[in-house]
Scaffold this active site. Structure first.
Site, PDB file in Angstrom:
ATOM      1  N   PRO A  92       0.814  -1.218   0.000  1.00 29.26           N
ATOM      2  CA  PRO A  92       0.000   0.000   0.000  1.00 29.26           C
ATOM      3  C   PRO A  92       0.849   1.270   0.000  1.00 29.26           C
ATOM      4  CG  PRO A  92      -0.325  -1.279   2.035  1.00 29.26           C
ATOM      5  CD  PRO A  92       0.571  -2.076   1.167  1.00 29.26           C
ATOM      6  N   GLU A 119       1.776  -6.753   7.339  1.00 26.68           N
ATOM      7  CA  GLU A 119       2.443  -6.318   8.575  1.00 26.68           C
ATOM      8  C   GLU A 119       3.836  -5.771   8.292  1.00 26.68           C
ATOM      9  OE1 GLU A 119       1.476 -10.297   9.273  1.00 26.68           O
ATOM     10  OE2 GLU A 119      -0.002  -9.064   8.259  1.00 26.68           O
ATOM     11  N   ARG A 157      -3.399  -8.423 -20.646  1.00 21.99           N
ATOM     12  CA  ARG A 157      -4.379  -8.126 -21.696  1.00 21.99           C
ATOM     13  C   ARG A 157      -3.875  -7.083 -22.695  1.00 21.99           C
ATOM     14  NH1 ARG A 157      -7.890  -4.324 -20.952  1.00 21.99           N
ATOM     15  NH2 ARG A 157      -9.733  -5.447 -21.679  1.00 21.99           N
ATOM     16  N   ASP A 172     -10.927   0.826 -24.513  1.00 23.28           N
ATOM     17  CA  ASP A 172     -11.155   0.686 -23.081  1.00 23.28           C
ATOM     18  C   ASP A 172     -11.250   2.034 -22.391  1.00 23.28           C
ATOM     19  OD1 ASP A 172     -11.005  -1.984 -23.288  1.00 23.28           O
ATOM     20  OD2 ASP A 172      -9.090  -2.218 -22.240  1.00 23.28           O
TER      21      ASP A 172
END
Ligand code: ADE
Length: 244
Positions: A92, A119, A157, A172
């Site tokens: 993150p 953690e 993709r 897209d």
């Protein structure tokens, strides 16, 4: 392209890589996916991969040695472009993943994805092994596995030959810088709700105009931040300013 994924939970990858577009790309040898269990590189009796944090505190920290060894065992496999090999930690704390980063990664011959546990990972892995850190969003997962799947799917993709021309990635959302226009299929009327008349008209120019306008409206409503970077014509910019 070759994607090596280092993880403590290899079994999590079974289903995503044995269905749909990813499976097809693997079967057609457009991509090779190698899932490596970090635990196989822990050589003590209990195959220990984590330990208490120096300085104390809750939560275990992933040890550096098994991760370094796992990466080094992969690097030995490739003969060229070692310096060009991105070694990416999913965390993150990383830079936010985007379609642009997916394009960037799709140009490499090989990418290594390391799934951390939330953690923590010993900081020396960040400082001396990985070349990049990626986050898939501002929320916390227990580990990087789902994030690695997201990155792998978005990258694969884009590889040449993976999508048929009928579902080209060029239309897209995000490829055009805009969200996608609304799509309809048969029946033309469902529970009294009709498909927009223009789509039944057979007039391709009108349909293209309508779709472009809808894509702009939708982006304005839902993601106005994207419009600043989208490639709009003068007329389209006027439309947006009028609506604002
Ligand atoms: N690991 C835990 N949470 C993550 C996130 N949001 N993105 C990437 N890796 C993660």
């Amino acid at each position: 392209m070759q994607i090596d994924i280092l993880t403590l939970f290899p079994q999590m990858f079974q289903s995503p890589f044995s269905t749909g577009i990813l499976k097809r790309a693997i079967d057609q040898k457009l991509v090779g996916i190698n899932i490596q269990n970090i635990r196989d590189c822990a050589h003590d009796k209990h195959h220990t991969v984590d330990d208490y944090a120096y300085g104390g505190g809750a939560g275990m920290v992933l040890k550096p040695e098994p991760i370094f060894e796992a990466v080094e065992s992969i690097k030995l496999d490739i003969k060229e472009g070692v310096n060009m090999l991105p070694i990416i930690l999913l965390t993150p704390q990383g830079r936010p993943f985007s379609q642009q980063i997916a394009h960037e990664l799709s140009r490499y011959r090989q990418v290594i994805l390391i799934c951390g546990r939330y953690e923590g990972v010993d900081e020396r892995v960040r400082e001396h092994l990985v070349t990049d850190e990626i986050s898939i969003g501002d929320y916390v997962l227990s580990g990087g596995e789902l994030a690695a799947m997201v990155v792998a799917e978005a990258v694969v993709r884009l590889l040449p030959g993976v999508l048929g021309s009928e579902d080209s990635p060029l239309d897209d959302s995000y490829a055009t810088g805009l969200l996608e226009y609304p799509q309809y299929t048969r029946p033309a009327v469902y529970k009294g709700w009709s498909v927009p008349q223009v789509l039944l008209s057979g007039n391709h120019a009108q349909i293209a105009n309508w779709r472009r306008e809808q894509a702009i409206l939708r982006t304005l409503e839902r993601r106005p931040d994207l419009l600043d970077k989208a490639n709009l014509s003068l007329e389209e910019k006027r439309l947006v300013n009028g609506l604002k």
